[in-house]
Design an enzyme around this catalytic site. Sequence first.
Site, PDB file in Angstrom:
ATOM      1  CG  HIS A  62      -0.360   0.325   2.512  1.00 19.55           C
ATOM      2  ND1 HIS A  62       0.018  -0.634   3.431  1.00 19.55           N
ATOM      3  CD2 HIS A  62      -0.077   1.505   3.091  1.00 19.55           C
ATOM      4  CE1 HIS A  62       0.504  -0.050   4.512  1.00 19.55           C
ATOM      5  NE2 HIS A  62       0.457   1.255   4.326  1.00 19.55           N
ATOM      6  CG  ASP A  92       0.320  -4.006   3.012  1.00 17.63           C
ATOM      7  OD1 ASP A  92       0.375  -3.400   1.926  1.00 17.63           O
ATOM      8  OD2 ASP A  92       0.306  -3.421   4.111  1.00 17.63           O
ATOM      9  CB  SER A 168       3.138   1.802   6.557  1.00 18.99           C
ATOM     10  OG  SER A 168       2.044   1.871   7.426  1.00 18.99           O
TER      11      SER A 168
END
Length: 318
Positions: A62, A92, A168
């Site tokens: 993402h 992911d 992230s």
Amino acid sequence: MGEAALHLDDDATLLDAYSRSVADAVDRVGPAVARIEQIGGRAGHGSGFVISPDGLIVTNSHVVADAGRVRVITPGGGSAEGRVLGSDPDTDIALIRADGRFPVVARLGDSKTLRRGQIAIAIGNPLGFEWTVTAGVVSALGRSMRSSTGRLIDDVVQTDAALNPGNSGGPLASSIGEVIGVNTAIILGAQGIAFAVASNTASHVVSEIIRHGRVRRAFIGISADTVVLPRRAALATRVLSDTAVRLRKVELAGPAARAGLREGDVIAAIDGRAVTGVDDLIRMLTGDRIGQSLAVTAIRGSTVETFAVTPQIRPEPR
């Protein structure tokens, strides 16, 4: 010296050892952590970490989203462009090849050796010139988390090391400076709960992307729903489950249709293993099943039949 003073000295020694352990791990891994910025696509950024001197960088799917190229900013202030070699939204995880040489790399460890309670250190580079560090412990193992595609990511590591969105894609490191997970998400509204994709999952995705450009998964050409399996049907199929999977759609000329499966059939087992729901079915259709015949136990009306289904490579999304 009194007993209280001795306890204070012991506490100070333990805290000092803990601090040294965290600081040493950060010294090993931190210089390999970079900021990742999209070039084109939707605007966004996150963190990533270098795993090879020739510029292979792991991050979240993402974080790169639909961008083909990214900008990589290292803690030393250097900047390089990179291309996205592959992205796997189902886990992911994405892999980038950045231009240039990178002398400091992070090592992916074996997440099977993780234990609850061991030190977990989340490292990110949200600003591009210095990494951020939070430390905690591994609070749970083997968790599952729903990815953006709806597929369950298995073997997720839960930690109380605080994260923020800019972290992230950064590494979750052990006290010996090995990457044990890829920080991937936080639960909004929850206190101190964060997740990382286990390093063994990341290693598998990296290997698949390097070899094939994407993660190969098996495909049999069906849409399905989880349904209640009546006790009589469970006994007839010899599975210990009260749920199964009903086929809502069977694609023409797909592997399931070629094997004789039809809409309305209820799959109770594959190769003798109970299929308790759609997520079970997805887990079983891994890349190593491609081209391998599966014995699919299905209920059709009042009869139990076995179908030989040979999965093919799942088509890439359009």
